[in-house]
Design a protein around this motif. Structure first.
Motif, mmCIF file in Angstrom:
data_model
loop_
_atom_site.group_PDB
_atom_site.id
_atom_site.type_symbol
_atom_site.label_atom_id
_atom_site.label_comp_id
_atom_site.label_asym_id
_atom_site.label_seq_id
_atom_site.Cartn_x
_atom_site.Cartn_y
_atom_site.Cartn_z
ATOM 1 N N SER A 192 -27.285 -9.847 73.875
ATOM 2 C CA SER A 192 -27.825 -10.986 73.144
ATOM 3 C C SER A 192 -29.331 -11.120 73.328
ATOM 4 N N GLY B 98 -25.150 -14.010 71.202
ATOM 5 C CA GLY B 98 -26.236 -14.987 71.131
ATOM 6 C C GLY B 98 -26.767 -15.278 69.754
ATOM 7 N N GLY B 99 -26.128 -14.779 68.703
ATOM 8 C CA GLY B 99 -26.581 -15.054 67.349
ATOM 9 C C GLY B 99 -27.484 -13.952 66.810
ATOM 10 N N TYR C 145 -22.023 -19.019 68.718
ATOM 11 C CA TYR C 145 -23.470 -19.119 68.541
ATOM 12 C C TYR C 145 -23.898 -18.497 67.214
ATOM 13 N N ARG D 225 -21.878 -21.825 64.168
ATOM 14 C CA ARG D 225 -21.141 -22.993 64.639
ATOM 15 C C ARG D 225 -21.655 -24.269 63.975
ATOM 16 N N ARG E 269 -29.190 -19.991 68.095
ATOM 17 C CA ARG E 269 -27.818 -20.227 68.562
ATOM 18 C C ARG E 269 -27.217 -21.524 68.016
ATOM 19 N N ILE F 78 -27.925 -24.735 69.006
ATOM 20 C CA ILE F 78 -27.604 -25.628 70.127
ATOM 21 C C ILE F 78 -28.834 -26.474 70.442
ATOM 22 N N SER G 227 -25.886 -24.746 78.028
ATOM 23 C CA SER G 227 -24.864 -24.405 77.034
ATOM 24 C C SER G 227 -23.792 -23.567 77.724
ATOM 25 N N SER H 69 -20.238 -21.722 77.405
ATOM 26 C CA SER H 69 -19.259 -21.183 76.460
ATOM 27 C C SER H 69 -17.846 -21.376 77.005
#
Length: 507
Positions: free
Chosen positions: A159, A187-188, A209, A212, A264, A266, A272, A274
Motif C-alpha cells: 500500500s 491502501g487504495g 479503503y 468505502r 483511503r 478516512i 484507522s 481495519s
C-alpha cells in the motif's frame, strides 16, 4: 624569513591552545554527562541492568540494537540469515543491477538439507531456438473485461502509506517497463500507482479503503470509479495476509496525512483500525455473494487472497460454487504463505499462525483439481518467492502466476534493515521522512525493478528448459525432487500426489 617563521609559530600555538581548550571542554562536558547518567540510572526503577550497573548498563541496549546489523554483515554465513539470507539478497541485487549473476567454484547451498528442492535436468533439453516464453493465461473468462497478463511474475500488494511515494512510483514505472502487474495493496489507488501507466490489481481490504462509504461499507459508486481506470485490470478481495492472518491493519493517526486520508477515504489524523475480516462475510455463501457483486459492478475479474489454515472451508467453498454454477467461482486465488509479509505484525501471528506455502499451495491446487475447478480458478502464489528456483517450484506445484513484495523491495534497494514500521527506513522505501526519501530516485530504481523482473523470468526459463520443457508453465511436480529428513530425495509428484477428480464434478 624569521618574521614569517615567528608568525607561523604564533598561529600554530594559538590553534593548539584552542584545540586543547575544546578538548578540556569536551572532557568536562563528558564527565558531567556521565555523572548525570549515573544519577539517573541509579535512581530509575524501570531497567534493572541500568540500576545495578549505572552508565555501563546502557551499552547493553546499544549492542543489542547494533547486533543484528553486525551479524548481517560480519558474522552470519551466506546461507544463515532470516528472513532472507545473503545469497538470496545478493542474487536479487545483481539481477536488479543487471550485472553478472553467475557464481564460481561451486554452490554454497546445502543441497542435502531437508526441504531442499532439486530440479531434474533432461538429457535432451530443447535447443535455445526451440524454447518459448511463458504462454498467455486468461483470467475471468466470464467477465465483461477479462484479463490476459503478459508476465507470470508480478508485484504483490504493497500500500501507499506503508510504502513511500517515490517507492510506489518506481514500482509503477518498473512494472510498465517489464510488462507485469502491480497490486495496489489495501491502501487504495494513489496517483503514484497510476504514474507508470502499468497494469494494476486493486486490492479490497477489510476496511474497504478507497471504495468505502462513511460507515466503512463497500460503496458501489467508488467501486465503479476505480474500475473506470483502464489500467485497473482485476480486483482482489483480501481475506488474510501472511504477516497477520486473522488480524486487521492498524494505521496510526500520525500517519494519516491529508493525502492518505483522501486516498483511503478516512478522517485526517485519526487512527484507522481495519476489521479482522470483512464484516458482511460470515460464510462461503456470503463470500460468493461479495465476489459476484464486485464482478457485476466492475465487469472485471475478481479473486480472493488468503493464508490457508483450516482446509475444510475450501471444500465447502467448492461445493457452494457447484451449487450456484461454475461461473460464480472467484476468477483467481492468491495463496499467501504464513512466513510472508512486508509489513509489521504481532510476533504471535507472524511466527505461529497459518500454513507456509510449501504446504498450502499443493493443498489448494489438489482441492481445486478434486472438485473440477482447477481450469476455472487461476492460482497465484505469494510469500518469500524472490529467486528463480522459488518461482520454478511454485509453477511445478500448480501456480499460474507468482507475485512478490520483498523481492521488488530489494530491487528498489532494501537492505533488510527490519525498520519497515519505524518510519526510519534507511533506503527511503517505507518511510515518509523527506530526507530519507531523497535517496530513492524513482526513474533510476524503476530500471532496477524491470531488470530484476526480466532477469528472474529469464532464469526461470533456463530451469524449465533444463528440465526438458519449452516454457515455464509446462513444469510439473515430476520435474523436481525434495530432500526428506533422512537425506534422500523424493519426487514432488510422490510427496504431493495429484488427487483423482471427483466423479460428481467432471470437467
Amino acid at each position: 624569513m624569521e618574521l614569517l617563521n615567528h608568525e607561523y609559530a604564533s598561529a600554530l600555538s594559538t590553534v593548539l591552545q584552542v584545540i586543547a581548550s575544546l578538548l578540556i571542554l569536551a572532557l568536562g562536558a563528558g564527565i558531567v554527562a556521565i555523572a548525570i547518567a549515573y544519577f539517573i540510572d541509579k535512581n530509575q526503577t524501570e531497567h534493572t541492568i541500568r540500576r545495578n550497573y549505572p552508565v555501563l548498563g546502557r551499552f547493553r541496549y546499544l549492542f543489542e540494537h547494533l547486533g543484528e546489523f553486525f551479524r548481517q554483515y560480519f558474522f552470519a554465513g551466506d546461507r544463515e540469515e532470516m528472513p532472507f539470507n545473503r545469497a538470496q539478497r545478493a542474487w536479487v541485487y545483481r539481477a536488479a543491477k543487471n550485472i553478472d549473476r553467475t557464481v564460481a567454484f561451486g554452490s554454497t547451498k546445502a543441497i542435502r538439507e531437508p526441504g531442499s528442492v532439486m530440479f531434474l535436468n533432461n538429457p535432451f533439453p530443447p535447443l535455445t531456438q526451440e524454447a518459448h516464453e511463458a504462454s498467455v493465461v486468461l483470467i475471468g473468462p466470464n467477465c465483461r473485461k477479462p484479463y490476459r497478463p503478459k508476465s507470470l511474475f508480478n508485484i504483490s500488494g504493497m500500500s501507499f502509506g506503508a510504502l513511500s511515494a517515490p517507492a510506489v512510483t518506481a514500482l509503477s514505472l518498473g512494472a510498465k517497463q517489464s510488462h507485469c502487474w502491480l497490486n495496489t495493496g489495501e491502501g487504495g489507488l494513489s496517483p503514484y500507482h497510476l504514474e507508470g501507466n502499468c497494469d494494476l490489481v486493486f486490492q479490497i481490504g477489510t476496511a474497504k479503503y478507497g471504495v468505502r462509504d462513511e460507515q466503512g461499507k463497500l460503496d458501489d459508486e467508488r467501486l465503479s470509479e476505480i474500475a473506470s481506470h483502464a489500467r485497473v485490470r482485476m480486483f482482489e478481495i483480501k481475506l488474510s495476509q501472511g504477516a497477520k492472518p486473522g488480524k486487521g491493519g492498524i494505521l496510526p493517526g500520525n500517519k494519516v496525512s491529508e493525502e492518505i486520508a483522501a486516498i483511503r477515504l478516512i478522517p485526517v489524523g485519526q487512527d484507522s483500525i481495519s476489521p479482522n475480516r470483512h464484516p458482511e462475510v460470515h460464510s462461503c455463501t456470503e463470500l460468493l455473494d461479495m465476489i459476484h457483486h464486485v464482478r457485476s459492478v466492475t465487469g472485471k475479474p475478481v479473486g480472493i487472497k488468503f493464508v490457508l489454515g483450516d482446509t475444510q472451508w475450501l471444500n465447502t467453498l467448492c461445493k457452494a460454487i457447484h451449487q450456484r454454477g461454475i461461473e460464480s467461482a472467484p476468477d483467481f486465488m492468491t495463496i499467501d504463505s504464513a512466513d510472508g509479509g512486508s509489513g509489521a505484525a504481532p510476533m504471535a501471528l507472524m511466527d505461529d499462525v497459518g500454513l507456509p506455502l510449501r504446504e498450502s499451495l499443493p493443498e489448494v491446487t489438489n482441492t481445486l483439481i478434486q472438485h473440477g475447478l482447477r481450469e476455472r480458478i487461476r492460482i497465484i502464489a505469494s510469500g518469500k518467492l524472490i529467486n528463480p528456483s522459488d518461482i520454478a517450484w511454485a509453477l511445478c506445484m500448480g501456480a499460474d502466476f507468482v507475485v512478490s513484495a520483498r523481492g521488488f523491495m530489494m530491487a528498489l534497494g532494501c537492505i533488510q534493515a527490519m525498520q519497515c514500521n519505524s518510519n526510519s527506513c534507511p533506503t527511503g522505501i517505507t518511510t515518509h521522512d523527506p530526507k530519507l526519501q531523497r535517496g530513492l530516485v524513482p526513474e533510476d530504481k524503476a530500471t532496477r525493478v524491470a531488470h530484476y523482473h526480466n532477469n528472474l523470468v529469464s532464469d526461470v526459463e533456463l530451469i524449465a528448459n533444463a528440465c526438458g520443457v519449452r516454457e515455464p508453465r509446462q513444469l510439473k511436480r515430476h520435474h523436481a525432487r525434495q530432500v526428506t529428513a533422512n537425506g534422500q530425495s523424493i519426487s514432488l509428484a510422490e510427496l504431493h500426489p495429484y488427487p483423482e477428480r471427483s466423479r460428481s464434478h467432471p470437467l
